[in-house]
Design a protein around this motif. Sequence first.
Motif, PDB file in Angstrom:
ATOM      1  N   GLU A  32       0.834  -1.195   0.000  1.00  0.00           N
ATOM      2  CA  GLU A  32       0.000   0.000   0.000  1.00  0.00           C
ATOM      3  C   GLU A  32       0.874   1.252   0.000  1.00  0.00           C
ATOM      4  N   THR A  35      -2.345   7.977   0.300  1.00  0.00           N
ATOM      5  CA  THR A  35      -3.049   8.661  -0.798  1.00  0.00           C
ATOM      6  C   THR A  35      -2.555  10.094  -1.002  1.00  0.00           C
ATOM      7  N   LYS A  36      -1.776  10.625  -0.043  1.00  0.00           N
ATOM      8  CA  LYS A  36      -1.181  11.948  -0.241  1.00  0.00           C
ATOM      9  C   LYS A  36       0.232  11.954   0.324  1.00  0.00           C
ATOM     10  N   THR A  50      -4.943   7.780   4.940  1.00  0.00           N
ATOM     11  CA  THR A  50      -5.541   6.660   4.194  1.00  0.00           C
ATOM     12  C   THR A  50      -4.549   6.155   3.141  1.00  0.00           C
ATOM     13  N   TYR A  51      -4.715   4.883   2.788  1.00  0.00           N
ATOM     14  CA  TYR A  51      -3.801   4.221   1.846  1.00  0.00           C
ATOM     15  C   TYR A  51      -4.573   3.667   0.654  1.00  0.00           C
ATOM     16  N   SER A  52      -3.894   3.634  -0.475  1.00  0.00           N
ATOM     17  CA  SER A  52      -4.407   2.944  -1.668  1.00  0.00           C
ATOM     18  C   SER A  52      -3.420   1.832  -2.037  1.00  0.00           C
ATOM     19  N   CYS A  53      -3.842   0.913  -2.879  1.00  0.00           N
ATOM     20  CA  CYS A  53      -2.997  -0.243  -3.227  1.00  0.00           C
ATOM     21  C   CYS A  53      -1.993   0.131  -4.308  1.00  0.00           C
ATOM     22  N   ARG A  54      -0.828  -0.476  -4.221  1.00  0.00           N
ATOM     23  CA  ARG A  54       0.162  -0.326  -5.277  1.00  0.00           C
ATOM     24  C   ARG A  54      -0.319  -1.082  -6.516  1.00  0.00           C
ATOM     25  N   LYS A  59      -7.709  -3.667  -3.162  1.00  0.00           N
ATOM     26  CA  LYS A  59      -8.029  -3.365  -1.760  1.00  0.00           C
ATOM     27  C   LYS A  59      -9.355  -4.002  -1.381  1.00  0.00           C
ATOM     28  N   ARG A  62     -11.323  -0.520   3.545  1.00  0.00           N
ATOM     29  CA  ARG A  62     -10.610   0.705   3.920  1.00  0.00           C
ATOM     30  C   ARG A  62      -9.327   0.357   4.657  1.00  0.00           C
ATOM     31  N   CYS A  81      -3.796  -4.937   1.239  1.00  0.00           N
ATOM     32  CA  CYS A  81      -4.107  -5.187  -0.168  1.00  0.00           C
ATOM     33  C   CYS A  81      -3.696  -6.609  -0.554  1.00  0.00           C
ATOM     34  N   LYS A  84      -3.532  -8.984  -7.141  1.00  0.00           N
ATOM     35  CA  LYS A  84      -4.585  -8.936  -8.147  1.00  0.00           C
ATOM     36  C   LYS A  84      -4.590 -10.238  -8.946  1.00  0.00           C
TER      37      LYS A  84
END
Length: 327
Positions: A32, A35-36, A50-54, A59, A62, A81, A84
């Motif tokens: 992960e 997000t900023k 907060t985190y998003s997936c590489r 994901k 949350r 995460c 995929k």
Amino acid sequence: MLFLGYAALLLCWTSCTAQRACEEPPPRRVKEVPTKIWDKPPYPHGTQATYSCRPGYIKPGRIMFKCVDGAWQQQPPVTECKEKPCGHPGDTQFGSFELTVGSEFVFGARVEYRCNDGYQMLSQRNYRECQADGWSNDIPYCEVVKCLPVQAPENGRIIMAGAFELDQEYAFGQVVNFECNAKYKLVGAKEIICSSNGRWSNDVPQCQDINCDVPEIPNGYVHSPKQSYKELEILRFSCNDGYRYGERSDALCTETGWNPPPYCTEIVCSPPVVHHGNFRPDKGSYKTGDTIMIQCDPGYHLKALTGRNTAECTGNGWVPEPACVRK
């Protein structure tokens, strides 16, 4: 004076109950990414990241961290995460594949393809990798192995089931048979097979003149021998004294050699059966030139009235016949 006491107490309560800020950015993660951008610490108590997936990961829910009294803590539900999925990599005709990296068809997995025996891979890559946007490159392709064309031997021809064209390539497993014209014999393999390595199992045979060399005949000799004999020519031979020919006194030159094979066998006589008499010496067999002495019972005499009581082993058997007859 009382006011100053209350002020000091309020200042102490405020400083004692204040919670610390986080001096470091949110934690780095393998799968992960925040997000900023967090590059201006410190971060007050209660700050949320907060985190998003590489790329290559998805994901399930949350993912959030919160600054709690100077330390970042992941907020429930605690999750991460996941790789995929790419789905099935696809089968290749005339081949198979094996999962060599990973245990599932998910991001990071690698499958390697192999062709069946008698087939070769035409693709530059024999593998596929599960990447962020799906499986890499196309499914490898296997083609049947081919052998180079063969030419019929001189004075011979190719025999093959079904229609075929000269100068064609042959596929793995195909068989080519050869025959020679009349008066020629095949030297080498009668059939060759297109092998899995793209090579023929044997060289193309030759068709050579049918010739028979003068044979070595132990205890015998050839009449008027020639340097060699052609097909259907006859060889005549004789045996030394004490020997006789095996099947015939001549042999025919054929594609497979002399027929029947010329040979000499030693002449032997079996022990005779003498009714109304006996003989000596009594042995299991007798060679040419061996003699036996015959003694007839009283009232009987040797059948051949030669004036002697012996018989000799010859090429024609016992001479004279060892038999006793009544006087």
